[in-house]
Write an enzyme that holds these catalytic residues in place. Structure first.
Site, PDB file in Angstrom:
ATOM      1  N   TRP A 113     110.462-120.880  13.549  1.00 40.63           N
ATOM      2  CA  TRP A 113     109.047-121.218  13.438  1.00 40.63           C
ATOM      3  C   TRP A 113     108.530-121.166  14.864  1.00 40.63           C
ATOM      4  CZ3 TRP A 113     105.622-124.983  15.226  1.00 40.63           C
ATOM      5  CH2 TRP A 113     104.406-125.080  14.536  1.00 40.63           C
ATOM      6  N   GLU A 122      96.869-127.186   2.176  1.00 40.78           N
ATOM      7  CA  GLU A 122      98.054-126.656   2.862  1.00 40.78           C
ATOM      8  C   GLU A 122      98.732-125.543   2.071  1.00 40.78           C
ATOM      9  OE1 GLU A 122     101.489-129.213   3.668  1.00 40.78           O
ATOM     10  OE2 GLU A 122     100.982-130.460   1.962  1.00 40.78           O
ATOM     11  N   HIS A 162      75.898-139.592   4.461  1.00 42.56           N
ATOM     12  CA  HIS A 162      75.695-139.609   5.914  1.00 42.56           C
ATOM     13  C   HIS A 162      75.956-138.244   6.545  1.00 42.56           C
ATOM     14  CE1 HIS A 162      75.022-143.879   5.718  1.00 42.56           C
ATOM     15  NE2 HIS A 162      76.050-143.935   4.870  1.00 42.56           N
TER      16      HIS A 162
HETATM   17  O1  M6R Z   1     108.824-135.601   7.741  1.00 42.30           O
HETATM   18  P1  M6R Z   1     107.556-136.379   7.856  1.00 42.30           P
HETATM   19  O2  M6R Z   1     107.273-137.212   6.671  1.00 42.30           O
HETATM   20  O3  M6R Z   1     107.469-137.172   9.131  1.00 42.30           O
HETATM   21  O4  M6R Z   1     106.422-135.269   7.943  1.00 42.30           O
HETATM   22  C1  M6R Z   1     105.088-135.617   8.165  1.00 42.30           C
HETATM   23  C2  M6R Z   1     104.159-134.457   7.879  1.00 42.30           C
HETATM   24  O5  M6R Z   1     104.491-133.359   8.681  1.00 42.30           O
HETATM   25  C3  M6R Z   1     104.222-134.024   6.409  1.00 42.30           C
HETATM   26  O6  M6R Z   1     103.904-135.070   5.546  1.00 42.30           O
HETATM   27  C4  M6R Z   1     103.251-132.856   6.163  1.00 42.30           C
HETATM   28  O7  M6R Z   1     101.930-133.288   6.312  1.00 42.30           O
HETATM   29  C5  M6R Z   1     103.486-132.230   4.799  1.00 42.30           C
HETATM   30  N1  M6R Z   1     103.432-130.804   4.902  1.00 42.30           N
HETATM   31  C6  M6R Z   1     102.494-132.621   3.782  1.00 42.30           C
HETATM   32  O8  M6R Z   1     102.769-132.044   2.553  1.00 42.30           O
END
Ligand code: M6R
Length: 608
Positions: free
Chosen positions: A75, A488, A504
């Site tokens: 990535w 997303e 607002h």
């Molecule tokens: O592994 P984590 O729960 O810390 O990750 C946090 C975010 O990166 C994660 O929730 C992200 O927003 C997801 N893609 C949402 O579906």
């Protein structure tokens, strides 16, 4: 981000590496590569695009012979996704190959120094610095070169390294990026995450920060940064590979949506005993719970949205002031914390860089840290004072569903526990809440039965440009999550608004046909949100509502209604999220997108 694997054993390495990388593709999928040692030579193949490109290029690994190798799925952070920037990276003579997950923060300074010594760089990556630095310090001992390089690097790294001079060894190094080592009868392995090696072994060593592992075909030795040998005990992984496979579903996301009843049951059951909430891992006495003066909930993305729900529930039920903060903000805003502040860090992966940094910031200020974490042995789990594990099992789809739902369940349990200890709910209320909590899995199963209806509805929005989500209180908290889920994976612009805030400014965006999803589960706010729905409908909005089963009158004001079974008003988000997840899934599916691997994203955000 990125996923790394390594294998040394009796089998051909490349197919094993490809197999492992397939399980790690959720960590990054813009390019992939492998390097394998064969007859005193390191051979490498890398390719831009999904793993299948690398698979095709190497004919399933068969064109890359050799029994020791390393692999990577990327990535991109430094340098665009190209063949040149793909890993592995090499020193000038191609005798040292490196795969890396993390970020070398001082790479530019190191690069300049190396260039002044005549080192030539071919890629734009920070990782290439590691290969050249190893070359600079290598005088015959890989371990010595690695530790010297570790002393010079700042940032985070999980590394897999092979040296042409040592064809019967692979090296693994970890600092602030996850890395595990597996021992199996078929050989020894390294990986960023358990599913990559589960086919070969359940016996796993979790590497700690600044540890090095040397793997040979039948041995594994661990060292610290001073080259001293370490004793480490393996952990037996209790779940099996089927948990990390699609099991007949088209996408992991759908499988994981359907796993929610079980995930919630697994998370709540061990913590309900004889009509009481028992959270031993909290490690807090009743006196300490009574003394909490403030709670901070810190997290990113959906975990942050779980925290927003947690704020409403903890404040409402336990009457403790709660502040919810995005970890990326919290870590830099010098938050006011003390020993009476409980900081709850929520994370599925337990490796999110900002959440980990926020944890460290809070710990340094003397607060007690409770991690709500899904991945056992992850960095946040290890560094928190106490860990409340959500037992969602492995979550592969980039868009979280079941982990989010278990985070909600964990927060409810905490709120119930704190409320009971602090006397803000009666024993009778607690008993009734426990019953309602235990009904959630069955109620979710019921809601999942409506998937066809939601798919038909979702198919009407495949060409939408914008979709708005509105709600008040807890309904606003779930709107945030519904909106993130949709954007997303479907790439449709979407925003969540506190319904009372529309007037607002945002209402000017509503025009004929604009889809609006309104959530109304909070009885005392129902009429207020109905008024907001009327306001957007008057301006042409097409409205989907998610509401309680007793509110059939909502049909006068909506184009599509999803009714939720009755539950405690604090728990409604566990039900409301189901139609919102299904809606997002079907919109993305209908648009022909790769639901599990949305563009530009990765499951685990281990860089800032
Ligand atoms: O592994 P984590 O729960 O810390 O990750 C946090 C975010 O990166 C994660 O929730 C992200 O927003 C997801 N893609 C949402 O579906």
């Amino acid at each position: 981000m990125c996923g790394i694997v390594g294998y040394i054993g009796e089998q051909q390495a490349a197919p094993v590496l490809l197999d492992g990388l397939a399980k790690l593709e959720y960590r990054g999928y813009d390019s992939a590569g492998m390097a394998v040692c064969d007859n005193g030579e390191i051979r490498m193949v890398k390719a831009t695009g999904r793993l299948k490109v690398l698979e095709a290029l190497t004919k399933g690994g068969s064109t890359l012979p050799g029994t020791a190798g390393i692999g990577h799925t990327r990535w991109a952070t430094h340098g665009s996704p190209t063949d040149t920037n793909a890993h592995p990276h090499f020193n000038g003579s191609a005798s040292i190959a490196v795969v890396h997950n993390g970020i070398i923060e001082n790479y530019q300074k190191l690069k300049r120094k190396l260039e002044s010594r005549g080192y030539h760089f071919v890629s734009e990556t920070d990782t290439e610095v590691i290969a050249h630095l190893l070359d600079r310090y290598y005088t015959g001992s890989p371990l010595e070169a690695i530790t010297k390089v570790m002393h010079r690097m700042e940032g985070s790294y999980a590394l897999g390294i092979i040296f042409q001079d040592h064809p019967d060894e692979i090296y693994a190094v970890r600092k602030d990026s996850p890395l595990i080592v597996g021992k199996s009868s078929a050989g020894n392995l390294i990986a960023s995450d358990v599913p990559a090696i589960l086919k070969y072994t359940r016996s796993v060593y979790f590497m700690e920060n600044e540890e090095i592992a040397k793997l040979t075909r039948d041995d594994i030795t661990f060292y610290n940064i001073d080259e001293e040998e370490l004793e480490k005990e393996p952990t037996e992984i209790s779940w099996d590979l089927s948990a990390a496979e699609k099991g007949g579903y088209d996408y992991f996301m759908m499988k994981e949506i359907y796993e929610q009843p079980k995930a919630i049951t697994d998370t709540i059951s061990p913590r309900i005993r004889d009509g009481k909430i028992v959270i031993e891992e909290l490690g807090m006495t009743d006196e300490e719970i009574a003394q909490i003066s403030k709670i901070y909930i810190v997290a990113c993305g959906s975990a942050y949205h779980a925290g927003v729900t947690g704020k409403y529930v903890l404040e409402g039920m336990a009457r403790i002031p709660v502040e919810v903060d995005l970890a990326s903000e919290f870590r830099y805003r010098n938050p006011i914390l003390d020993e009476q502040t409980l900081v709850i860090v929520i994370s599925q992966s337990g490796e999110t860089a900002d959440s980990l940094a926020a944890l460290r910031e809070a710990k340094a200020k003397g607060s007690r840290i409770l991690g709500i974490v899904n991945v056992v042995g992850s960095s946040i789990a290890r560094e928190a004072d106490n860990v409340f594990y959500t037992w969602a099992g492995p979550e592969i789809s980039v868009a979280t569903t079941k982990a989010y739902s278990t985070q909600l369940a964990a927060l409810y349990l905490l709120a119930m526990k704190f409320s009971n200890v602090r006397g803000t709910i009666t024993n009778e209320e607690l008993t009734s809440m426990i019953e309602q909590l235990q009904q959630l899995p069955r109620q979710i199963e019921f809601l999942l039965g409506s998937h066809d209806r939601i798919q038909k509805f979702a198919n009407r929005f495949l060409a939408a440009d914008h979709i708005f989500f509105i709600g008040r209180g807890l309904d606003y908290a779930i709107s945030l999550e519904g909106s993130l889920k949709l954007k997303e994976i479907s790439y449709i612009h979407s925003e969540a608004y506190a319904a009372g805030e529309l007037k607002h400014g945002t209402i000017s965006l509503i025009e004929d046909g604009t889809p609006v999803v309104a959530v109304l589960t909070q009885e005392e706010l129902y009429r207020k949100t109905i008024s907001n729905i009327q306001e957007v409908r008057t301006r042409g909005a097409f409205v989907m509502t998610v509401t309680n089963a007793n509110h059939t009158d909502v049909e006068k004001n909506a184009d599509f209604v999803m009714y939720l079974p009755e539950t405690n008003s604090y728990f409604t988000n566990s039900l409301a999220v189901i139609p919102l997840q299904l809606f997002a899934y079907y919109v993305a599916l209908g648009r022909g997108l790769d639901v599990d691997k949305p563009r530009n994203l990765a499951k685990s955000v281990t860089v800032e």
